[in-house]
Scaffold this motif. Structure first.
Motif, mmCIF file in Angstrom:
data_model
loop_
_atom_site.group_PDB
_atom_site.id
_atom_site.type_symbol
_atom_site.label_atom_id
_atom_site.label_comp_id
_atom_site.label_asym_id
_atom_site.label_seq_id
_atom_site.Cartn_x
_atom_site.Cartn_y
_atom_site.Cartn_z
ATOM 1 N N ILE A 1 -10.476 -0.197 3.494
ATOM 2 C CA ILE A 1 -10.316 -1.432 2.723
ATOM 3 C C ILE A 1 -10.361 -2.618 3.676
ATOM 4 O O ILE A 1 -9.348 -3.014 4.267
ATOM 5 C CB ILE A 1 -9.000 -1.437 1.926
ATOM 6 C CG1 ILE A 1 -8.912 -0.188 1.034
ATOM 7 C CG2 ILE A 1 -8.872 -2.718 1.088
ATOM 8 C CD1 ILE A 1 -7.589 0.009 0.363
ATOM 9 N N LEU B 1 -6.958 4.598 4.716
ATOM 10 C CA LEU B 1 -6.108 5.561 4.015
ATOM 11 C C LEU B 1 -6.683 6.958 4.211
ATOM 12 O O LEU B 1 -7.840 7.207 3.870
ATOM 13 C CB LEU B 1 -6.036 5.227 2.526
ATOM 14 C CG LEU B 1 -5.379 3.895 2.183
ATOM 15 C CD1 LEU B 1 -5.496 3.603 0.691
ATOM 16 C CD2 LEU B 1 -3.934 3.873 2.628
ATOM 17 N N PRO C 1 -12.839 -2.095 -1.671
ATOM 18 C CA PRO C 1 -12.672 -0.672 -1.370
ATOM 19 C C PRO C 1 -14.001 -0.083 -0.904
ATOM 20 O O PRO C 1 -15.030 -0.334 -1.514
ATOM 21 C CB PRO C 1 -12.235 -0.068 -2.715
ATOM 22 C CG PRO C 1 -12.806 -0.990 -3.741
ATOM 23 C CD PRO C 1 -12.878 -2.358 -3.109
ATOM 24 N N THR D 1 -1.304 5.932 6.496
ATOM 25 C CA THR D 1 -1.858 4.579 6.449
ATOM 26 C C THR D 1 -2.013 4.050 7.860
ATOM 27 O O THR D 1 -1.068 4.073 8.654
ATOM 28 C CB THR D 1 -0.943 3.641 5.634
ATOM 29 O OG1 THR D 1 -0.726 4.228 4.346
ATOM 30 C CG2 THR D 1 -1.560 2.273 5.474
ATOM 31 N N ALA E 1 -4.729 2.340 -2.932
ATOM 32 C CA ALA E 1 -5.827 1.398 -2.715
ATOM 33 C C ALA E 1 -5.745 0.232 -3.692
ATOM 34 O O ALA E 1 -5.933 -0.931 -3.307
ATOM 35 C CB ALA E 1 -7.172 2.114 -2.839
ATOM 36 N N THR F 1 0.820 -1.210 0.000
ATOM 37 C CA THR F 1 0.000 0.000 0.000
ATOM 38 C C THR F 1 0.855 1.261 0.000
ATOM 39 O O THR F 1 0.615 2.185 -0.787
ATOM 40 C CB THR F 1 -0.944 -0.001 1.220
ATOM 41 O OG1 THR F 1 -1.736 -1.189 1.183
ATOM 42 C CG2 THR F 1 -1.858 1.204 1.228
ATOM 43 N N TYR G 1 -10.429 6.349 2.222
ATOM 44 C CA TYR G 1 -10.720 4.965 1.833
ATOM 45 C C TYR G 1 -10.648 4.062 3.041
ATOM 46 O O TYR G 1 -9.776 4.230 3.908
ATOM 47 C CB TYR G 1 -9.652 4.453 0.866
ATOM 48 C CG TYR G 1 -10.048 4.275 -0.567
ATOM 49 C CD1 TYR G 1 -11.176 3.557 -0.942
ATOM 50 C CD2 TYR G 1 -9.232 4.794 -1.572
ATOM 51 C CE1 TYR G 1 -11.493 3.390 -2.283
ATOM 52 C CE2 TYR G 1 -9.540 4.627 -2.913
ATOM 53 C CZ TYR G 1 -10.669 3.928 -3.260
ATOM 54 O OH TYR G 1 -10.974 3.752 -4.582
#
Length: 195
Positions: free
Chosen positions: A190, A122, A165, A67, A149, A44, A188
């Motif tokens: 995930i 994120l 996502p 992150t 992502a 990532t 985001y």
């Protein structure tokens, strides 16, 4: 906590990962290994060379992304929110305790967020990029998060894991849950889990 060294060569080709990648929203019970978690975070935003460049491209190498990972069921990690430091490939605890139910609620009740073994988060500090590029930097930040992502999703596929996502969540409230400053926006989520 120092993470295991990421692998630079895998068993699945990029072409296979691209072909097999799907949005997977349902997961079987089971822990992610620390090695899998390490690999996901490295793919990532991990550093991939001596120059400090990362696995995902960034406009002007401004690296606006932060992150984090919400851990629910990862071997050798207690539930909680962890920050990933790409320079040292390590995790530090931000918040302790189970956060997936609250995060799912703030994600419009999506079960994938609650049932995942972990959720990669994120977020971005836009000023890192807009200081250099002005208003156009906002678009670059959105491009950066898309790159990161997709890397996470392809790595999950290559590891035989399911991931999806998620963009439907209450941005400011999620940031408040995590204790993010006002200048850091979550872009985001995930969720990742066993197939």
């Amino acid at each position: 906590m120092q993470l295991p060294e990421p692998k630079r060569q895998g068993e699945m080709s990029l072409e296979e990962a691209l072909s097999q990648r799907r949005s997977i929203r349902a997961y079987k019970p089971g822990s992610l290994t620390l090695e899998e978690t390490s690999q996901l975070l490295w793919a990532t935003q991990g550093v991939t060379g001596d120059n400090g460049f990362r696995a995902a491209p960034s406009a002007g190498a401004t690296y606006p992304l932060e992150t984090h990972i919400v851990v629910g069921d990862v071997a050798d990690l207690e539930p909680g929110l962890y920050h990933y430091d790409p320079r040292t490939h390590s995790l530090s605890v931000v918040n302790e305790g189970e956060l997936r139910p609250q995060l799912s609620e703030l994600s419009l009740g999506q079960p994938s967020v609650r049932e995942a073994s972990a959720v990669i988060v994120l977020s971005a500090v836009y000023e890192r990029t807009t200081e250099r590029y002005g208003d156009r930097g906002q678009m670059y930040v959105h491009m950066d998060v898309g790159h990161a992502a997709e890397n996470a999703l392809l790595q999950a596929t290559a590891l035989g894991l399911g991931a999806v996502p998620v963009g439907a969540f209450r941005t400011r409230t999620v940031g408040g849950l995590f204790g993010f400053p006002e200048t850091q926006l979550t872009l985001y989520l995930i969720p990742v889990g066993r197939l």
